[in-house]
Design an enzyme around this catalytic site. Structure first.
Site, PDB file in Angstrom:
ATOM      1  N   GLU A  47       4.038  -5.430  29.559  1.00 30.75           N
ATOM      2  CA  GLU A  47       5.505  -5.220  29.703  1.00 30.75           C
ATOM      3  C   GLU A  47       5.976  -6.593  30.520  1.00 30.75           C
ATOM      4  OE1 GLU A  47       8.233  -2.554  27.925  1.00 30.75           O
ATOM      5  OE2 GLU A  47       6.906  -1.869  25.994  1.00 30.75           O
ATOM      6  N   ASN A  92       9.528  14.013  24.906  1.00 36.48           N
ATOM      7  CA  ASN A  92       8.838  14.702  24.204  1.00 36.48           C
ATOM      8  C   ASN A  92       9.209  16.027  22.868  1.00 36.48           C
ATOM      9  OD1 ASN A  92       5.830  13.074  23.724  1.00 36.48           O
ATOM     10  ND2 ASN A  92       6.146  15.274  26.340  1.00 36.48           N
ATOM     11  N   PHE A 142      -1.081   9.250  11.452  1.00 35.29           N
ATOM     12  CA  PHE A 142      -1.930   9.157  12.168  1.00 35.29           C
ATOM     13  C   PHE A 142      -2.436   8.033  13.127  1.00 35.29           C
ATOM     14  CE2 PHE A 142      -2.238  13.206  10.655  1.00 35.29           C
ATOM     15  CZ  PHE A 142      -1.914  14.481  11.961  1.00 35.29           C
ATOM     16  N   ARG A 196       1.148  -0.963  -0.252  1.00 32.45           N
ATOM     17  CA  ARG A 196       0.422  -0.300   0.076  1.00 32.45           C
ATOM     18  C   ARG A 196       1.130   0.752  -0.053  1.00 32.45           C
ATOM     19  NH1 ARG A 196      -3.005   2.145   4.293  1.00 32.45           N
ATOM     20  NH2 ARG A 196      -4.900   3.283   3.807  1.00 32.45           N
ATOM     21  N   SER A 234       6.362  21.782  24.387  1.00 30.98           N
ATOM     22  CA  SER A 234       5.608  22.802  24.842  1.00 30.98           C
ATOM     23  C   SER A 234       7.459  23.954  24.497  1.00 30.98           C
ATOM     24  CB  SER A 234       5.024  23.130  25.943  1.00 30.98           C
ATOM     25  OG  SER A 234       6.468  22.594  27.406  1.00 30.98           O
ATOM     26  N   GLN A 236      -1.926  -0.267  12.209  1.00 32.91           N
ATOM     27  CA  GLN A 236      -1.559  -0.785  10.793  1.00 32.91           C
ATOM     28  C   GLN A 236      -0.458   0.572  10.276  1.00 32.91           C
ATOM     29  OE1 GLN A 236      -2.578   1.396   8.095  1.00 32.91           O
ATOM     30  NE2 GLN A 236      -1.762  -0.608   6.492  1.00 32.91           N
ATOM     31  N   HIS A 251      14.311  24.059  24.093  1.00 27.41           N
ATOM     32  CA  HIS A 251      14.896  24.216  24.812  1.00 27.41           C
ATOM     33  C   HIS A 251      15.239  22.131  25.508  1.00 27.41           C
ATOM     34  CE1 HIS A 251      17.898  26.065  27.632  1.00 27.41           C
ATOM     35  NE2 HIS A 251      17.930  24.227  28.588  1.00 27.41           N
ATOM     36  N   HIS A 287      15.409  18.933  27.111  1.00 25.85           N
ATOM     37  CA  HIS A 287      14.798  18.280  28.226  1.00 25.85           C
ATOM     38  C   HIS A 287      14.504  16.979  28.113  1.00 25.85           C
ATOM     39  CE1 HIS A 287      11.356  20.817  26.487  1.00 25.85           C
ATOM     40  NE2 HIS A 287      10.298  19.899  27.510  1.00 25.85           N
ATOM     41  N   ARG A 316       0.144   4.833  -1.913  1.00 23.01           N
ATOM     42  CA  ARG A 316      -1.316   5.001  -2.922  1.00 23.01           C
ATOM     43  C   ARG A 316      -0.802   6.701  -2.179  1.00 23.01           C
ATOM     44  NH1 ARG A 316      -3.409   6.501   3.185  1.00 23.01           N
ATOM     45  NH2 ARG A 316      -1.971   5.856   4.014  1.00 23.01           N
ATOM     46  N   GLN A 364      10.866  14.838  30.945  1.00 27.80           N
ATOM     47  CA  GLN A 364       9.935  14.673  31.728  1.00 27.80           C
ATOM     48  C   GLN A 364      10.628  13.631  32.507  1.00 27.80           C
ATOM     49  OE1 GLN A 364       5.832  16.277  31.929  1.00 27.80           O
ATOM     50  NE2 GLN A 364       6.520  16.518  29.723  1.00 27.80           N
ATOM     51  N   HIS A 377      20.322  26.063  24.796  1.00 29.43           N
ATOM     52  CA  HIS A 377      18.358  26.111  24.318  1.00 29.43           C
ATOM     53  C   HIS A 377      18.965  25.273  22.856  1.00 29.43           C
ATOM     54  CE1 HIS A 377      14.669  27.855  24.278  1.00 29.43           C
ATOM     55  NE2 HIS A 377      14.621  28.367  22.702  1.00 29.43           N
ATOM     56  N   CYS A 389      16.233  27.807  30.232  1.00 29.93           N
ATOM     57  CA  CYS A 389      16.935  28.810  30.264  1.00 29.93           C
ATOM     58  C   CYS A 389      17.980  28.531  31.823  1.00 29.93           C
ATOM     59  CB  CYS A 389      17.425  30.109  29.296  1.00 29.93           C
ATOM     60  SG  CYS A 389      17.458  29.382  27.516  1.00 29.93           S
ATOM     61  N   GLU A 428      -7.586   1.907  13.259  1.00 29.09           N
ATOM     62  CA  GLU A 428      -6.890   2.003  14.074  1.00 29.09           C
ATOM     63  C   GLU A 428      -7.180   2.241  15.572  1.00 29.09           C
ATOM     64  OE1 GLU A 428      -3.335   4.234  12.376  1.00 29.09           O
ATOM     65  OE2 GLU A 428      -2.536   2.258  12.116  1.00 29.09           O
ATOM     66  N   GLY A 445       3.639  17.689  20.763  1.00 24.62           N
ATOM     67  CA  GLY A 445       3.364  18.421  21.774  1.00 24.62           C
ATOM     68  C   GLY A 445       4.092  18.705  22.862  1.00 24.62           C
ATOM     69  N   CYS A 483      12.825  31.797  27.159  1.00 28.45           N
ATOM     70  CA  CYS A 483      12.361  30.393  27.441  1.00 28.45           C
ATOM     71  C   CYS A 483      12.479  30.363  29.078  1.00 28.45           C
ATOM     72  CB  CYS A 483      13.706  29.071  26.789  1.00 28.45           C
ATOM     73  SG  CYS A 483      13.644  27.838  27.431  1.00 28.45           S
TER      74      CYS A 483
HETATM   75  P1  H2U Z   1       7.042  19.271  27.292  1.00 19.32           P
HETATM   76  O1  H2U Z   1       7.707  19.892  26.703  1.00 19.32           O
HETATM   77  O2  H2U Z   1       7.169  17.920  27.675  1.00 19.32           O
HETATM   78  O3  H2U Z   1       5.603  19.534  27.526  1.00 19.32           O
HETATM   79  O4  H2U Z   1       7.842  19.325  28.680  1.00 19.32           O
HETATM   80  C1  H2U Z   1       7.508  20.475  29.748  1.00 19.32           C
HETATM   81  C2  H2U Z   1       7.348  20.461  31.465  1.00 19.32           C
HETATM   82  O5  H2U Z   1       7.594  21.711  31.922  1.00 19.32           O
HETATM   83  C3  H2U Z   1       5.332  20.573  31.448  1.00 19.32           C
HETATM   84  O6  H2U Z   1       5.163  19.356  31.937  1.00 19.32           O
HETATM   85  C4  H2U Z   1       6.475  22.102  32.986  1.00 19.32           C
HETATM   86  C5  H2U Z   1       4.965  21.207  32.044  1.00 19.32           C
HETATM   87  O7  H2U Z   1       4.344  21.457  33.115  1.00 19.32           O
HETATM   88  N1  H2U Z   1       6.818  23.572  33.028  1.00 19.32           N
HETATM   89  C6  H2U Z   1       7.082  24.021  34.084  1.00 19.32           C
HETATM   90  O8  H2U Z   1       7.619  22.842  35.429  1.00 19.32           O
HETATM   91  N2  H2U Z   1       7.921  25.331  34.666  1.00 19.32           N
HETATM   92  C7  H2U Z   1       7.359  26.236  34.108  1.00 19.32           C
HETATM   93  O9  H2U Z   1       7.498  27.439  34.255  1.00 19.32           O
HETATM   94  C8  H2U Z   1       6.479  25.834  32.532  1.00 19.32           C
HETATM   95  C9  H2U Z   1       6.525  24.533  31.691  1.00 19.32           C
HETATM   96 ZN    ZN Z   2      15.998  26.976  26.598  1.00 17.42          ZN
END
Ligand code: H2U
Ligand code: ZN
Length: 338
Positions: free
Chosen positions: A182, A153, A312, A26, A161, A323, A164, A166, A29, A168, A113, A53, A317, A159, A50
């Site tokens: 698992e 992420n 997606f 496929r 945010s 798939q 920089h 980093h 396509r 979680q 950064h 930073c 799915e 997603g 930021c």
């Molecule tokens: P993501 O980029 O994966 O969303 O991770 C950034 C995390 O940073 C996010 O969980 C946290 C957000 O809650 N955060 C802080 O703890 N303090 C901040 O000033 C902004 C973002």
């Molecule tokens: Zn930064």
């Protein structure tokens, strides 16, 4: 004879007990769907806006220290809180609630950064590996914490945010869904065969090389036989080790090295800072030894055919089974070629 490299088939994921549908015929396509933006604007080394930073104010009111290497802090918008009391209620087996205490942290990989794992220095990445191992040990030692999930992420598409570098850490009381699957699969394998599922899988992939993308002394990156995402990979230590805390010094260097090599390949594939969600799976921290557990990392990148066309998980799915069109073997070949 049925040619499973060309004909529709399903593959079994022995690590989570689920199937994936593969439709290799496929891949030609036409695509007239959404085209993603590639606004990968060049970032400065330091961004005064930021919140990660060094020296900058965070949204919660705290101010970051002038850190020069890695920096760990409690998430200001934590999804879990340590003081949540343990409790449970149930109505007719239909409405079931369990309170969920936990700790959420953010780890900055570097004060700079505009870096990513792919372009950080190996020695600096090694420090990040040490922080992951230390955080796993520290959070896992808390009596309430039974699982420590470290994840990154990367990219707005996934997603993240903030560009920089980093990740979680969410650590909590209940064993999360994917980890529970698992754990059950690795336990069942060990019970039935007396060996480790991922030790055997890594040896098989290392021997065949068909799906191997990167390799060093201690680690292997493969596109798993049962991959769902187009360029999904799994990073597996060659030695049996249940968690990040069990990695020896040279293996930690090896992990830093293979993460850099793997993400660099991703970046070269579509000439873009490749978006993904990645994270480690390792033994629960509930006090048991969990010898069945074999540490690994999953990379789940959404891009499919270019910097602008993503996969997606929708329709069939969501309602039936994941798939894919491009086979794991072709994906591995393309990643090896860059
Ligand atoms: P993501 O980029 O994966 O969303 O991770 C950034 C995390 O940073 C996010 O969980 C946290 C957000 O809650 N955060 C802080 O703890 N303090 C901040 O000033 C902004 C973002
Ligand atoms: Zn930064």
């Amino acid at each position: 004879m049925f040619d499973w490299k060309r004909e529709p088939h399903r593959r079994f994921n022995p690590l989570n007990g689920e199937w994936v549908l593969v439709s290799p015929h496929r891949t030609d396509r036409p695509w007239q769907g959404q085209v993603e933006e590639t606004a990968a604007a060049r970032q400065p080394e330091y961004d005064p806006q930021c919140y990660l930073c060094p020296g900058n104010a965070r949204a919660g009111g705290a101010r970051n220290p002038a850190y020069t290497s890695t920096f760990v802090f409690d998430n200001d918008f934590a999804a879990l809180k340590p003081a949540t009391p343990l409790d449970r209620f149930e109505q007719d087996g239909l409405l079931i609630v369990e309170s969920e205490p936990g700790v959420c942290r953010v780890v900055c990989f570097s004060p700079r950064h505009n870096l990513t794992i792919a372009n950080m220095e190996p020695a600096d990445l090694r420090r990040v590996v040490d922080v992951w191992a230390d955080q796993f040990a520290e959070l896992g030692a808390m009596p309430l914490i039974r699982y420590v999930q470290i994840f990154e992420n990367r990219g707005a598409m996934m997603g993240a945010s903030n560009p920089h570098p980093h990740c979680q850490i969410w650590s909590n009381h209940a064993i999360p869904n994917e980890v529970a699957k698992e754990t059950a699969a690795q336990l069942a394998w060990r019970g039935a065969r007396g060996s480790c599922l991922l030790c055997e899988y890594a040896r098989r992939e290392q021997a065949s090389r068909e799906r191997v993308v990167e390799e060093n002394e201690s680690f292997l990156t493969v596109v798993p036989f049962w991959a769902v995402w187009p360029f999904e990979t799994m990073v597996v230590p060659k030695r049996h080790v249940t968690g990040l805390d069990g990695l020896a010094g040279a293996e930690r260097d090896g992990l830093a090295d293979i993460l850099k090599r793997t993400t660099a390949r991703y970046d070269r594939l579509f000439r873009v800072s490749f978006p993904y969600s990645m994270g480690f799976h390792q033994r629960p921290t509930d006090g048991a030894a969990h010898e069945e557990w074999h540490l690994h990392a999953h990379f789940f990148p959404p891009l499919l055919r270019s910097a602008t066309v993503r996969k997606f998980l929708v329709g069939y799915e969501m309602l039936a089974t994941p798939q894919r069109d491009i086979t794991a073997e072709v994906a591995a070949e393309r990643l090896r070629a860059v």
